[in-house]
Motif scaffolding. Structure first.
Motif, short mmCIF file in Angstrom:
data_model
loop_
_atom_site.label_atom_id
_atom_site.label_comp_id
_atom_site.label_asym_id
_atom_site.label_seq_id
_atom_site.Cartn_x
_atom_site.Cartn_y
_atom_site.Cartn_z
N SER A 51 5.72 -4.99 -0.65
CA SER A 51 4.46 -5.17 -1.35
C SER A 51 4.43 -6.43 -2.20
O SER A 51 3.37 -6.86 -2.63
CB SER A 51 4.18 -3.96 -2.24
OG SER A 51 5.13 -3.89 -3.27
N GLN A 52 5.58 -7.05 -2.45
CA GLN A 52 5.63 -8.22 -3.33
C GLN A 52 5.50 -9.54 -2.57
O GLN A 52 5.44 -10.60 -3.17
CB GLN A 52 6.95 -8.21 -4.12
CG GLN A 52 7.12 -7.01 -5.02
CD GLN A 52 6.00 -6.92 -6.03
OE1 GLN A 52 5.65 -7.91 -6.66
NE2 GLN A 52 5.44 -5.74 -6.19
N GLY A 53 5.45 -9.50 -1.26
CA GLY A 53 5.33 -10.74 -0.51
C GLY A 53 6.69 -11.24 -0.06
O GLY A 53 7.61 -11.37 -0.86
N THR A 65 -1.76 -6.86 9.41
CA THR A 65 -2.36 -5.53 9.35
C THR A 65 -1.39 -4.54 9.99
O THR A 65 -0.96 -4.73 11.13
CB THR A 65 -3.70 -5.49 10.11
OG1 THR A 65 -4.60 -6.39 9.49
CG2 THR A 65 -4.29 -4.08 10.08
N TRP A 93 4.12 -14.36 10.71
CA TRP A 93 2.96 -14.08 9.88
C TRP A 93 3.42 -14.03 8.42
O TRP A 93 4.46 -13.43 8.12
CB TRP A 93 2.39 -12.70 10.19
CG TRP A 93 1.61 -12.58 11.44
CD1 TRP A 93 0.58 -13.37 11.87
CD2 TRP A 93 1.75 -11.55 12.42
NE1 TRP A 93 0.08 -12.91 13.05
CE2 TRP A 93 0.77 -11.78 13.42
CE3 TRP A 93 2.59 -10.46 12.56
CZ2 TRP A 93 0.62 -10.98 14.52
CZ3 TRP A 93 2.44 -9.64 13.66
CH2 TRP A 93 1.48 -9.90 14.63
N GLY A 94 2.66 -14.60 7.51
CA GLY A 94 2.85 -14.27 6.11
C GLY A 94 2.54 -12.81 5.93
O GLY A 94 1.56 -12.29 6.49
N VAL A 95 3.34 -12.09 5.17
CA VAL A 95 3.26 -10.64 5.17
C VAL A 95 1.91 -10.12 4.69
O VAL A 95 1.45 -9.07 5.13
CB VAL A 95 4.42 -10.04 4.34
CG1 VAL A 95 4.19 -10.24 2.86
CG2 VAL A 95 4.64 -8.58 4.67
N HIS A 96 1.23 -10.88 3.81
CA HIS A 96 -0.07 -10.41 3.32
C HIS A 96 -1.20 -10.67 4.31
O HIS A 96 -2.34 -10.29 4.07
CB HIS A 96 -0.39 -11.06 1.97
CG HIS A 96 0.47 -10.53 0.86
ND1 HIS A 96 0.45 -9.20 0.47
CD2 HIS A 96 1.40 -11.13 0.07
CE1 HIS A 96 1.30 -9.02 -0.51
NE2 HIS A 96 1.90 -10.17 -0.76
N ARG A 97 -0.87 -11.33 5.43
CA ARG A 97 -1.87 -11.56 6.48
C ARG A 97 -1.71 -10.58 7.64
O ARG A 97 -2.43 -10.66 8.63
CB ARG A 97 -1.76 -13.00 6.98
CG ARG A 97 -1.87 -14.05 5.86
CD ARG A 97 -1.76 -15.44 6.41
NE ARG A 97 -2.95 -15.81 7.19
CZ ARG A 97 -3.00 -16.85 8.01
NH1 ARG A 97 -1.93 -17.61 8.18
NH2 ARG A 97 -4.11 -17.13 8.67
N GLY A 143 -2.47 -9.68 13.47
CA GLY A 143 -2.77 -10.68 12.47
C GLY A 143 -3.24 -11.96 13.10
O GLY A 143 -3.36 -12.06 14.33
#
Length: 465
Positions: free
Chosen positions: A231-233, A208, A202-206, A103
Motif C-alpha cells: 500500500s505504500q508504493g 488494478t 507497472w508502477g504499483v499505484h497504476r 494496467g
C-alpha cells in the motif's frame, strides 16, 4: 437493629476494602493467565488443580485475562481463525478465467527481479503465468511459489522465440499445469529477467487487482529480497497470472446462508456473555480488558492487563502464563526464593534466540521486517519484575503489537534491555518433568491427571507402580 444506611454503604465499603487489600504490599507474586472467553472449562480446572497446591492464605493473587468483547463474525465467515475480519467475498466471478493484474503501458525499469505475494481467500486454480510482451526482447522466467518455499509450483519461460500467447491488455501468458490452491494459501509470483534489459513494469499505484469478487488479496510486493508494504508504493509489478474460481456454487450457497449463521452466532454470544458474568461474580478472579477476544489481539490484551494491574495491585513479581498450562507452584516459589532475583529490570524465562520470523500460517508476521526476532520467552510462563510491568503499562498505547504475545514481548523488551535469567524449567513444548516450572498445551483432562498424580505421589508426571 441493622442500619439501612450501612447496608447501602456496604457495597462501596467492600469495594474500597478490596482495593486497599489489592494495593497492599503483601503480594510477592501475582499470576496473570491469558484466557479465551469460551475456555471456562480450563479456568475451572486451574481453580481446582494446581492453584490448590498452596493453602488459601499463601496463594498468589491470580487473575484470568479475558477480552471484554466477543467477535461478532461467525467463525465460518472469518477470513482466518485468528482474527475477527469478515471474509469479504460478495459477488464471485465464476466460470471464466480472470486476469489478476491489468494496467496501462509499462515503464522501462532496471530491475531484474520483482515479486508479488498474495493470499487465497477461497480456492482458485492458476491457469497461466505471464509478463509484458509488446516488442519482446527479453528472456523472462515467471515462477509461482508457495510462500517461504524454495521450489516453485509453476514455471513459465518467455523468450523472443517463445513469448507465449498475447492477451488484451499487453501481457503474454503461457499455460501451466492446473491444480487447486486452497483457502489460506500464501503464494509469491516472481519475475526474473535473464539479460541486461531488466523488466518492464507497472508502477504499483497504476495496477488494478482483479480479485474475482474477493477471493484474492495482494499482501506485499518485493524488489529482489527487500520487502515493501504494497500500500505504500513500490517499484512495480512485472506481469501477472490468470486463474479461475474453484467450487463456485458451494461458495454462493455459503454466502446466502450468512444471515442465518449471524443470527445464531449472536444468540450464542448473548448466552456466553451471561455465563461469563455469572462466572466472574462467582469467583472474583477475572479481569475483562477492552479488546475483541481473538488470537491476533492477545498482545494488546496483555498490555491492557498490565495497565489494570499496575493501577490496582502492589507486588514484586508477575508470572504470566496461559490457561492450557500446568504451573508447578511449589517449584516456582522455591526457585524464586533460591535465585534471589533482585529488581529492577528482571525477566526470568526460557528464551528463544534468533527465532526466524514466519510469513505464513498462524504465526504469520507481516509487520516485523527483520528475518529473526529478538530474544523472547516461551509463552508457557515467565516472570517480570514490577518495574517492567510499570513500563509496559505506561507505554501500552505506544507499543506496537505483532502477531503473537511472546514475540511482541521480546520486541518490546529489546527497547529496555532487561536482565534475562535463562531457565529451562519453563518448558516450551508439551512435556512433563518433575522439576518443571510450567508446561503448555494440555487439555482439561490432562491438567486434571497431572494434578491427581502430583497429589498422590508428589510427581505430576507419573507415580511409581
Amino acid at each position: 437493629m441493622r442500619c439501612p444506611l450501612l447496608l447501602l454503604l456496604c457495597p462501596c465499603l467492600l469495594g474500597l476494602l478490596l482495593q486497599l487489600w489489592l494495593r497492599s504490599p503483601h503480594h510477592p507474586l501475582v499470576i496473570g493467565i491469558l484466557s479465551a472467553r469460551q475456555n471456562r472449562a480450563l479456568r475451572d480446572t486451574i481453580r481446582s488443580t494446581w492453584l490448590q497446591s498452596l493453602p488459601p492464605a499463601q496463594r498468589p493473587l491470580l487473575r484470568f485475562i479475558v477480552g471484554s468483547e466477543a467477535c461478532s463474525v461467525p467463525p465460518e465467515d472469518r477470513e482466518d481463525p485468528y482474527s475477527c475480519r469478515l471474509l469479504n467475498i460478495s459477488s464471485p466471478i465464476l466460470h471464466r478465467e480472470i486476469e489478476a493484474f491489468t494496467g496501462p503501458e509499462p515503464a522501462r525499469s532496471p530491475h531484474r527481479q520483482l515479486s508479488v505475494t498474495f493470499r487465497v481467500l477461497h480456492p482458485i486454480i492458476i491457469t497461466r503465468l505471464g509478463a509484458w510482451c509488446p516488442g519482446f526482447t527479453r528472456n523472462i522466467s515467471v515462477r509461482l511459489f508457495q510462500a517461504e518455499h524454495e521450489e516453485p509450483l509453476f514455471v513459465a519461460r518467455l523468450t523472443p522465440l517463445s513469448p507465449g500467447s498475447p492477451i488484451t491488455g499487453g501481457l503474454c501468458y503461457k499455460s501451466v499445469e492446473q491444480f487447486i490452491l486452497p483457502e489460506g494459501f500464501h503464494g509469491t509470483v516472481r519475475w526474473d529477467s535473464h539479460d541486461a534489459y531488466g523488466l518492464p513494469v507497472w508502477g504499483v499505484h497504476r495496477v488494478t487487482l482483479n480479485d474475482g469478487g474477493g477471493v484474492l488479496r495482494v499482501t506485499a510486493a518485493e524488489e529482489g529480497l527487500l520487502p515493501y508494504d504494497f500500500s505504500q508504493g513500490v517499484e512495480g509489478i512485472a506481469g501477472g497470472f490468470m486463474y479461475t474460481v474453484h467450487d463456485g456454487e458451494p461458495l454462493l450457497q455459503r454466502l446466502s446462508a450468512r444471515p442465518q449463521r449471524l443470527a445464531q452466532h449472536l444468540a450464542a454470544l448473548e448466552k456466553e456473555e451471561a455465563e461469563l458474568q455469572e462466572e466472574s461474580h462467582a469467583h472474583g478472579d477475572m479481569v475483562f480488558v477492552d479488546v475483541v477476544d481473538t488470537y491476533r489481539n492477545v498482545p494488546r490484551k496483555l498490555l491492557l492487563f498490565y495497565r489494570w494491574l499496575e493501577a490496582t495491585a502492589t507486588f514484586h513479581f508477575l508470572l504470566k502464563t496461559d490457561d492450557d498450562c500446568f504451573i508447578h507452584l511449589d517449584n516456582v516459589l522455591r526457585a524464586l526464593e533460591d535465585k534471589r532475583l533482585q529488581g529492577p529490570n528482571v525477566w526470568w524465562g526460557n528464551f528463544r534466540l534468533n527465532w526466524a520470523v514466519e510469513r505464513t500460517g498462524k504465526w504469520q508476521e507481516l509487520e516485523y521486517m527483520s528475518p529473526a526476532y529478538p530474544a523472547f520467552a516461551c509463552g508457557s510462563g515467565y516472570v517480570l519484575s514490577y518495574d517492567i510491568v510499570q513500563w509496559l503499562a505506561a507505554n501500552a498505547d505506544r507499543l506496537k503489537t505483532y502477531q503473537g504475545e511472546d514475540v511482541s514481548m521480546g520486541i518490546w523488551m529489546s527497547a529496555i534491555g532487561p536482565r534475562r535469567y535463562q531457565d529451562d524449567g519453563w518448558l516450551c513444548e508439551k512435556s512433563c518433568d518433575r522439576a518443571m516450572l510450567s508446561a503448555p498445551q494440555f487439555s482439561v483432562q490432562e491438567l486434571s491427571e497431572l494434578w491427581q498424580q502430583e497429589r498422590r505421589c508428589g510427581n505430576p508426571c507419573e507415580c511409581a507402580k
